[in-house]
Scaffold this motif. Structure first.
Motif, PDB file in Angstrom:
ATOM      1  N   GLU A 106      -0.252   6.282  -4.689  1.00 44.08           N
ATOM      2  CA  GLU A 106      -1.244   7.322  -4.969  1.00 44.08           C
ATOM      3  C   GLU A 106      -0.676   8.704  -4.687  1.00 44.08           C
ATOM      4  O   GLU A 106      -0.941   9.663  -5.423  1.00 44.08           O
ATOM      5  CB  GLU A 106      -2.504   7.092  -4.132  1.00 44.08           C
ATOM      6  N   GLU A 110      -0.094  11.706  -7.406  1.00 42.89           N
ATOM      7  CA  GLU A 110      -0.721  13.016  -7.213  1.00 42.89           C
ATOM      8  C   GLU A 110       0.307  14.140  -7.309  1.00 42.89           C
ATOM      9  O   GLU A 110       0.077  15.158  -7.990  1.00 42.89           O
ATOM     10  CB  GLU A 110      -1.404  13.060  -5.853  1.00 42.89           C
ATOM     11  N   THR A 114       0.545  16.903 -10.427  1.00 43.84           N
ATOM     12  CA  THR A 114       0.324  18.312 -10.136  1.00 43.84           C
ATOM     13  C   THR A 114       1.564  19.161 -10.395  1.00 43.84           C
ATOM     14  O   THR A 114       1.478  20.250 -10.977  1.00 43.84           O
ATOM     15  CB  THR A 114      -0.125  18.494  -8.675  1.00 43.84           C
TER      16      THR A 114
END
Length: 235
Positions: A106, A110, A114
């Protein structure tokens, strides 16, 4: 990039740190700037109040393709059609100094979404607003240089910036004939939330030099990876 009055810029990711100082420096030099933030209020709104008529604030969650499309539509509805001389995407997160084998899936997702995927999605969504001869730029980092990666640490962040650089290379290849200057910018190690309190530079020291580079490179062909002094950063 035009050197005439009424130069227009869009800075994506300007709520604080490097992006916020970039907006203020561009406005100080006479640019009209649209700056995006995920949050209401804060320092960016104060900057807009100080630079009345030169800085406008737009809401944007850069990781949302829907919000990117909505921003483009809002800009296109302006009397000038949203024309830009500079599109600058500034966004990055860091989730600590873990060896890659200890990074949860995860967290990996992320940071990559981003730092690498979303900046390029923003360029794809918004580059059509950039005028011929305008500049498309992304805030990168020396940490994304594969050849300079000779010290331990921050493996995920380094990988995300290397991925950003590679995606920007692909973008530049695909859009080679659009007449835009394309830049990856390494601003140096700055005292920001990301860079930490012990970094050697402050944004107010580094960003004026970054804007010097943006203005000096106006009209340059191809893609360049440059530091704040205008020197080439090795890939």
């Amino acid at each position: 990039m035009s050197t005439t009055p009424n130069r227009r810029a869009l800075v994506v990711g300007a709520s604080r740190g490097l992006g916020l100082v970039l907006v203020d420096e561009l406005a100080r030099r006479g640019w009209r700037v649209v700056a995006t933030t995920r949050e209401s209020g804060g320092e960016l709104l104060a900057c807009a109040d100080t630079r009345k008529g030169q800085v406008e604030v737009e809401s944007l969650e850069m990781t949302s393709p829907r919000q990117l499309a909505a921003l483009r539509e809002r800009l296109e509805r302006r009397p000038d059609g949203g024309r830009l001389d500079l599109l600058f995407v500034n966004a990055a997160i860091d989730r600590g100094d873990l060896p890659i084998g200890e990074v949860p899936t995860e967290m990996f997702t992320e940071v990559m979404v981003t730092n690498a995927l979303s900046p390029l999605r923003a360029l794809e969504a918004l580059h059509g607003l950039v005028a011929p001869g305008g500049t498309v730029a992304v805030m990168s980092s020396e940490q994304g240089s594969i050849s300079l990666n000779t010290e331990d640490g921050y493996e995920l962040y380094k990988a995300s910036k290397a991925a950003l650089n590679q995606l920007m290379r692909s973008y530049a290849t695909r859009h080679a004939d659009d007449g835009h200057t394309k830049l990856l910018i390494d601003p140096g190690h700055n005292r920001t939330r990301l860079g930490g309190p012990d970094a050697p530079l402050s944004p107010k020291e580094s960003i004026p030099a970054v804007v010097d580079v943006l203005e000096a490179q106006a009209g340059a062909p191809g893609l360049q990876f440059l530091d704040r002094h205008g020197e080439t950063v090795p890939w």
